[in-house]
Design a protein around this motif. Structure first.
Motif, mmCIF file in Angstrom:
data_model
loop_
_atom_site.group_PDB
_atom_site.id
_atom_site.type_symbol
_atom_site.label_atom_id
_atom_site.label_comp_id
_atom_site.label_asym_id
_atom_site.label_seq_id
_atom_site.Cartn_x
_atom_site.Cartn_y
_atom_site.Cartn_z
ATOM 1 N N THR A 163 -4.339 3.292 -10.791
ATOM 2 C CA THR A 163 -4.083 3.487 -9.357
ATOM 3 C C THR A 163 -3.356 2.345 -8.671
ATOM 4 O O THR A 163 -2.869 2.508 -7.551
ATOM 5 C CB THR A 163 -5.418 3.704 -8.615
ATOM 6 O OG1 THR A 163 -6.260 2.558 -8.827
ATOM 7 C CG2 THR A 163 -6.112 4.955 -9.111
ATOM 8 N N ARG A 164 -3.265 1.194 -9.317
ATOM 9 C CA ARG A 164 -2.663 0.069 -8.608
ATOM 10 C C ARG A 164 -2.016 -0.935 -9.554
ATOM 11 O O ARG A 164 -2.237 -0.916 -10.760
ATOM 12 C CB ARG A 164 -3.715 -0.638 -7.756
ATOM 13 C CG ARG A 164 -4.838 -1.280 -8.534
ATOM 14 C CD ARG A 164 -5.952 -1.754 -7.612
ATOM 15 N NE ARG A 164 -6.438 -0.681 -6.769
ATOM 16 C CZ ARG A 164 -7.452 -0.797 -5.928
ATOM 17 N NH1 ARG A 164 -8.072 -1.961 -5.796
ATOM 18 N NH2 ARG A 164 -7.852 0.223 -5.206
ATOM 19 N N GLN A 216 -10.283 -3.907 5.628
ATOM 20 C CA GLN A 216 -10.102 -2.753 4.751
ATOM 21 C C GLN A 216 -9.872 -1.506 5.598
ATOM 22 O O GLN A 216 -10.585 -1.254 6.568
ATOM 23 C CB GLN A 216 -11.330 -2.540 3.863
ATOM 24 C CG GLN A 216 -11.152 -1.392 2.870
ATOM 25 C CD GLN A 216 -12.335 -1.221 1.935
ATOM 26 O OE1 GLN A 216 -13.346 -1.896 2.096
ATOM 27 N NE2 GLN A 216 -12.210 -0.335 0.963
ATOM 28 N N SER A 223 -7.085 0.944 1.006
ATOM 29 C CA SER A 223 -6.250 -0.253 0.873
ATOM 30 C C SER A 223 -6.749 -1.365 1.790
ATOM 31 O O SER A 223 -7.659 -1.177 2.597
ATOM 32 C CB SER A 223 -4.788 0.082 1.198
ATOM 33 O OG SER A 223 -4.663 0.525 2.532
ATOM 34 N N SER A 276 0.807 -1.221 0.000
ATOM 35 C CA SER A 276 0.000 0.000 0.000
ATOM 36 C C SER A 276 0.841 1.273 0.000
ATOM 37 O O SER A 276 0.289 2.376 -0.039
ATOM 38 C CB SER A 276 -0.927 0.010 1.223
ATOM 39 O OG SER A 276 -0.177 -0.090 2.427
ATOM 40 N N GLU A 284 -2.409 -2.918 -1.570
ATOM 41 C CA GLU A 284 -3.276 -1.966 -2.262
ATOM 42 C C GLU A 284 -4.556 -2.597 -2.808
ATOM 43 O O GLU A 284 -5.647 -2.082 -2.606
ATOM 44 C CB GLU A 284 -2.495 -1.307 -3.409
ATOM 45 C CG GLU A 284 -3.216 -0.140 -4.047
ATOM 46 C CD GLU A 284 -3.485 1.004 -3.086
ATOM 47 O OE1 GLU A 284 -4.488 1.717 -3.282
ATOM 48 O OE2 GLU A 284 -2.708 1.187 -2.118
ATOM 49 N N ALA A 285 -4.444 -3.712 -3.513
ATOM 50 C CA ALA A 285 -5.603 -4.304 -4.187
ATOM 51 C C ALA A 285 -6.223 -5.428 -3.357
ATOM 52 O O ALA A 285 -5.516 -6.257 -2.794
ATOM 53 C CB ALA A 285 -5.203 -4.837 -5.559
ATOM 54 N N GLU A 286 -7.545 -5.461 -3.315
ATOM 55 C CA GLU A 286 -8.250 -6.460 -2.506
ATOM 56 C C GLU A 286 -7.941 -7.882 -2.954
ATOM 57 O O GLU A 286 -7.674 -8.763 -2.132
ATOM 58 C CB GLU A 286 -9.754 -6.220 -2.581
ATOM 59 C CG GLU A 286 -10.560 -7.202 -1.747
ATOM 60 C CD GLU A 286 -12.057 -6.988 -1.845
ATOM 61 O OE1 GLU A 286 -12.793 -7.519 -1.001
ATOM 62 O OE2 GLU A 286 -12.488 -6.298 -2.803
ATOM 63 N N LYS A 287 -7.969 -8.129 -4.273
ATOM 64 C CA LYS A 287 -7.770 -9.503 -4.736
ATOM 65 C C LYS A 287 -6.356 -10.001 -4.435
ATOM 66 O O LYS A 287 -6.141 -11.194 -4.210
ATOM 67 C CB LYS A 287 -8.104 -9.641 -6.212
ATOM 68 C CG LYS A 287 -7.154 -9.008 -7.190
ATOM 69 C CD LYS A 287 -7.607 -9.326 -8.623
ATOM 70 C CE LYS A 287 -6.619 -8.821 -9.661
ATOM 71 N NZ LYS A 287 -7.044 -9.142 -11.041
ATOM 72 N N ASN A 288 -5.388 -9.078 -4.431
ATOM 73 C CA ASN A 288 -4.024 -9.468 -4.053
ATOM 74 C C ASN A 288 -3.953 -9.829 -2.575
ATOM 75 O O ASN A 288 -3.298 -10.796 -2.182
ATOM 76 C CB ASN A 288 -3.035 -8.339 -4.368
ATOM 77 C CG ASN A 288 -2.849 -8.129 -5.852
ATOM 78 O OD1 ASN A 288 -3.062 -9.034 -6.654
ATOM 79 N ND2 ASN A 288 -2.454 -6.930 -6.235
ATOM 80 N N GLU A 315 -1.539 -4.998 -10.296
ATOM 81 C CA GLU A 315 -2.182 -6.275 -10.037
ATOM 82 C C GLU A 315 -1.418 -7.393 -10.745
ATOM 83 O O GLU A 315 -0.671 -7.162 -11.693
ATOM 84 C CB GLU A 315 -3.640 -6.241 -10.471
ATOM 85 C CG GLU A 315 -4.431 -5.145 -9.764
ATOM 86 C CD GLU A 315 -5.915 -5.443 -9.697
ATOM 87 O OE1 GLU A 315 -6.325 -6.531 -10.142
ATOM 88 O OE2 GLU A 315 -6.644 -4.584 -9.193
ATOM 89 N N THR A 331 -2.765 -0.531 -13.553
ATOM 90 C CA THR A 331 -3.936 0.293 -13.842
ATOM 91 C C THR A 331 -3.587 1.736 -13.480
ATOM 92 O O THR A 331 -2.433 2.047 -13.182
ATOM 93 C CB THR A 331 -5.148 -0.176 -13.024
ATOM 94 O OG1 THR A 331 -4.908 0.097 -11.636
ATOM 95 C CG2 THR A 331 -5.375 -1.660 -13.209
#
Length: 304
Positions: free
Chosen positions: A99-100, A174, A178, A34, A151-155, A102, A97
């Motif tokens: 902002t992040r 959350q 992040s 993050s 940063e990413a939820e799926k990660n 993946e 992307t």
């Protein structure tokens, strides 16, 4: 130096830079954290830890990424990389992307064919990278708390799942924009530190855990003994009050010999336990026998 800083100093000195696959995986861990900001074709990583920024720059160099800039402002180190150059080196794994960052294919990343001298799982290098990127561990002398920002939820979900498959249970929460994987369990923190290769930190953490558990055990024993002592004293006071009541009413001398004997012993030994009183009797009895006679005296006093 904080415990987190000690861990990061140890990890920053990990001698695996000759293995290009492990270097890429650790770098990817950093990039998933993050503390990564993407803006105007540039990727920035910021940290207060000097060891951390040095490790990150070494990973970049060993991935043939040399066009980057390091700045220091108000004790914050920031390293800036051109997005294009980073993607050229890691294009098979990463997707950027606005902002992040993946992962394109987690299966491919976690099952990368490791070359010759690499002896650790890709997940270990990734986990080490995300901890260095945005991880923290509280001072274990005060409380147990491991927290890593992703940063990413799926990660975050995938990393937590893979760590669980390796016997390390972390929760996900959350915070603002992040996600964080975390635990407040000392055992899980110790396992995580061992997993990412922070062996010195594991020893220090375990020593502190043993000392804390020993102190807690001693405190519980002292509290238990104090509670038992208070219970004994309260019971003794009640018994003595009952005996004095019978004595003042002239009823004590009318009791049978067994009750008179135990009443006299209790008055002379207000701090003695039931077991000790039982041993003082002309014909010794056990704890239950003493308790029965003293309760009978209390009942007689309450009915007079």
């Amino acid at each position: 130096m904080s415990f987190s800083s000690k861990v990061k100093e140890e990890l920053s000195k990990t001698e695996n830079l000759a293995n290009k696959e492990a270097v890429k995986q650790e770098l990817i861990g950093y990039l998933l954290s993050s503390n990564i900001v993407i803006s105007k074709g540039k990727i920035k990583f910021s940290t207060e830890n000097e060891y951390n920024i040095n490790r990150f720059s070494k990973l970049l160099n060993n991935t043939n990424i040399i066009d980057y800039k390091i700045e220091v402002q108000d004790k914050i180190y920031t390293i800036t990389i051109k997005e294009k150059e980073l993607i050229q080196q890691l294009t098979q794994f990463l997707e950027v992307t606005q902002t992040r960052i993946e992962i394109k294919d987690w299966h491919q990343l976690l099952n990368t064919c490791l070359q010759n001298r690499q002896t650790e799982l890709p997940l270990k290098a990734i986990a080490r990278g995300i901890f260095l990127g945005a991880g923290a561990i509280n001072n274990p002398e005060k409380t147990y708390h491991l927290d890593i920002g992703i940063e990413a939820e799926k990660n975050a979900i995938k990393i937590a799942e893979e760590l669980e498959a390796n016997g390390i249970i972390l929760k996900i929460i959350q915070k603002n924009s992040s996600y964080h994987i975390y635990t407040k369990d000392g055992e899980e923190i110790s396992k995580f530190l061992a997993f990412i290769g922070a062996n010195k930190a594991v020893l220090e953490f375990e020593n502190i855990r043993v000392e804390r558990e020993m102190r807690n055990k001693i405190n519980r024993m002292v509290n238990c003994e104090s509670a038992n002592l208070n219970k004994t004293m309260n019971a003794s006071i009640e018994q003595i009050e009952a005996i004095n009541k019978l004595q003042n009413s002239g009823k004590l001398k009318k009791l049978d010999d067994e009750l008179k004997e135990i009443a006299e012993i209790r008055l002379k030994n207000p701090n003695a336990s039931l077991v000790e009183i039982g041993k003082m009797l002309k014909n010794p009895v056990g704890k239950s026998g003493v308790n029965y006679r003293l309760k009978k005296i209390i009942d007689l006093a309450e009915n007079k």
